[in-house]
Scaffold this active site. Structure first.
Site, PDB file in Angstrom:
ATOM      1  CG  ASP A   1      10.071   5.414   6.482  1.00 29.57           C
ATOM      2  OD1 ASP A   1      11.262   5.173   6.223  1.00 29.57           O
ATOM      3  OD2 ASP A   1       9.120   4.790   5.961  1.00 29.57           O
TER       4      ASP A   1
ATOM      5  CG  HIS B   1       8.232   5.540  11.435  1.00 23.59           C
ATOM      6  ND1 HIS B   1       8.012   4.208  11.671  1.00 23.59           N
ATOM      7  CD2 HIS B   1       7.633   5.825  10.250  1.00 23.59           C
ATOM      8  CE1 HIS B   1       7.318   3.697  10.665  1.00 23.59           C
ATOM      9  NE2 HIS B   1       7.077   4.659   9.793  1.00 23.59           N
TER      10      HIS B   1
END
Length: 440
Positions: free
Chosen positions: A160, A326
Site C-alpha cells: 500500500d 507497505h
C-alpha cells in the site's frame, strides 16, 4: 487464524459479471448491480511511453526514465479533494444512488478519531469493518470484499501507499520494484493518487514490470467519515491519476485503514471497483521510520516467522492469505526485502488478483495477467476469470485479532504521530475472511 470462502458467494455475485456497456444497469434480486466501464474517464489521454500489455520477457530495472507530467487541474496532494468540481459532480450524477445504502456518515472527533458510540457492532447493520471486521454484507445489493486467497498455500502479495516518492531518498522507487524484478516476483500495488502524480515514472515502471495497479484513495482518509460526494472525489481523482499516468483503469481498490461499510462499498462498486482487504497484517507501517511508529522490527519479524512456521508444520492448511505490507518508507521496504525470499520458500507468492484467477484487472482488455496456475489465458480472458467452482466455507466477518481488540480498532484511530503524514494512526492487524472477486 485462517478463513475460507462460502459457496454462497458464487450465487450472490453471479449477477455481477462485468460488461462493457456504458450505462448503469438496474439491480436484480440475486446480487449487486452489474459493473460498467467508467465512461467518465473515457476522454483522459494517457502519457506516452507506457507498456501496452503484460510483460512477456525481462522487465526493466535501474534508474527511472525522465518524465514530465503536468499536475494542472488536479487537487492539492495529500489533502481531501473538494467534491464541488465539475469532474466529480459528473460522476456523482452518473451513479444510481437508489442502489447505495443509506448508512450514516461516521462521526470523528477533532483529532479525526472515529466514534463508535451508539453503533451496535454485534448486529452490525452496515457491515462496518472498523466496528466488527465484517467483510460480507447481508445486503444483496452490496458485494463482499476480497480478503483472503481461496487456495491454501497462496500468499497474496500487496503493498500500500505507493509509489514511494523521491523524498524517501535511496529507498524511493524503483528500489522495491528492482528488488521484486530480481526475485521474478509480481505484486498488487495499492496507489495513493497524490503519489502517482508526484512519481509518475515509478507508476509507469510498476505497470511495465507486470504489477497490478489498484486505487488507495487520493489522501488516505477514513472513508466512512466522508459524505457521499467526498467518497466519489477520493476515488475519482486516484482513478484519473492512474489512468492519465499509466493508461489503465483499475478495477480494484483498498480502503485506508480497512475503513469501509456498505455505503462506501456500493459507491466504489458503481465506480467499477471491487473492495480488497486482507487477512494477515504485518504491522510494518508502525515500525520506526518516516511517518511510522514505534513498533519493534523484531515484533514484525515474529509475525513472519509464525506464519512461515504454521505453513511449514501443516497447521496453516485451510485457505491462502492476503497480506498487508507497505512501500511507505525505508523500514517497510527493507522489511519486505528481508522476508520475501523466506516467504517464497513456504508459500506460493502471487499478486492478489492471481490467486482469484482474475486475468483482467483493468477495464482495458489488452492487459491479460496470469491466473492461479501461472498461465496467461489466450484471447478474451473474461471467460477464464470466473469464481473458482470449489470453495470451502467461511465466516461473514473477521474474528477479533489476537493482536488487537476489534471494537477499539486502531486501524481507524488517528494519532498525533500522523501515519503517512496524515492524522491517522495506522493499521489494526484484524484477520479477515470471505472474498468477493471481479467477475469477468
Amino acid at each position: 487464524m485462517f478463513y475460507s470462502i462460502t459457496s454462497t458467494i458464487t450465487l450472490i455475485l453471479s449477477a455481477a459479471a462485468f460488461v462493457s456497456a456504458q450505462t448503469n444497469t438496474t439491480a436484480t434480486s440475486s446480487g449487486p448491480p452489474a459493473q460498467v466501464s467508467p465512461v467518465w474517464l473515457s476522454t483522459v489521454v494517457p502519457l506516452s511511453g507506457n507498456a501496452k500489455a503484460y510483460p512477456s520477457g525481462t522487465v526493466p530495472t535501474g534508474p527511472l526514465a525522465a518524465l514530465t507530467f503536468s499536475t494542472a487541474g488536479y487537487p492539492e496532494g495529500w489533502k481531501s479533494p473538494p467534491a464541488t468540481s465539475a469532474e466529480v459532480q459528473a460522476v456523482v450524477k452518473a451513479l444510481d444512488w437508489t442502489l447505495v445504502p443509506n448508512s450514516a456518515v461516521r462521526k470523528a472527533d477533532s483529532k479525526g478519531d472515529l466514534t463508535f458510540t451508539g453503533y451496535n457492532s454485534e448486529t452490525d447493520p452496515d457491515c462496518w469493518w472498523s466496528a466488527s471486521g465484517c467483510v460480507k454484507s447481508k445486503n444483496p445489493l452490496v458485494p463482499a470484499d476480497a480478503s483472503a486467497c481461496p487456495k491454501a498455500g497462496d500468499w497474496g502479495l500487496t503493498y500500500d501507499d505507493g509509489p514511494l516518492t523521491a523524498d524517501a531518498g535511496e529507498w524511493a522507487e524503483p528500489h522495491l520494484y528492482d528488488f521484486l524484478a530480481q526475485q521474478n516476483q509480481k505484486a498488487g500495488l495499492f496507489y495513493i493518487g497524490s503519489n502517482v502524480i508526484a512519481a509518475p515514472a515509478a507508476a509507469q515502471r510498476a505497470l511495465a514490470d507486470g504489477h497490478t495497479l489498484c486505487v488507495h484513495t487520493w489522501s488516505h482518509p477514513a472513508m466512512t467519515s466522508l459524505a457521499n460526494d467526498n467518497v466519489v472525489a477520493e476515488l475519482y481523482w486516484t482513478l484519473k491519476a492512474i489512468k492519465e499516468v499509466t493508461g489503465v483503469t483499475s478495477k480494484c481498490w483498498r480502503p485506508p485503514y480497512g475503513d469501509v461499510d456498505d455505503r462506501v462499498r456500493a459507491i466504489a462498486w458503481q465506480m467499477g471497483l471491487t473492495t480488497v482487504l486482507w487477512d494477515l497484517d504485518t504491522d510494518d507501517w508502525n515500525m520506526p521510520g518516516d511517518g511510522g511508529g514505534n513498533l519493534s522490527p523484531e515484533t514484525v519479524d515474529g509475525y513472519f516467522e509464525g506464519w512461515i512456521a504454521a505453513r511449514q508444520n501443516g497447521t496453516d492448511n485451510k485457505t491462502g492469505h492476503m497480506v498487508l505490507q507497505h512501500e511507505l518508507n525505508n523500514a517497510t521496504v527493507s522489511m519486505a526485502e528481508k522476508w520475501l525470499p523466506k516467504v517464497k520458500e513456504a508459500f506460493n507468492v502471487v499478486p492478489w488478483n492471481q490467486c482469484f484467477d482474475i486475468s483482467e484487472p483493468y477495464w482495458e482488455t489488452n492487459f491479460v495477467y496470469p491466473i492461479g496456475n501461472g498461465t496467461i489465458p489466450a484471447g478474451n480472458a473474461t471467460t477464464s476469470s470466473a469464481i473458482p467452482s470449489s470453495m470451502p466455507s467461511s465466516t461473514d466477518s473477521a474474528p477479533v485479532s489476537e493482536k488487537s481488540d476489534i471494537t477499539s480498532n486502531s486501524d481507524v484511530s488517528p494519532a498525533s504521530s500522523a501515519v503517512h503524514n496524515l492524522p491517522v494512526s495506522g493499521y489494526a492487524p484484524v484477520f479477515l475472511g470471505t472474498i468477493a472477486i471481479l467477475l469477468m
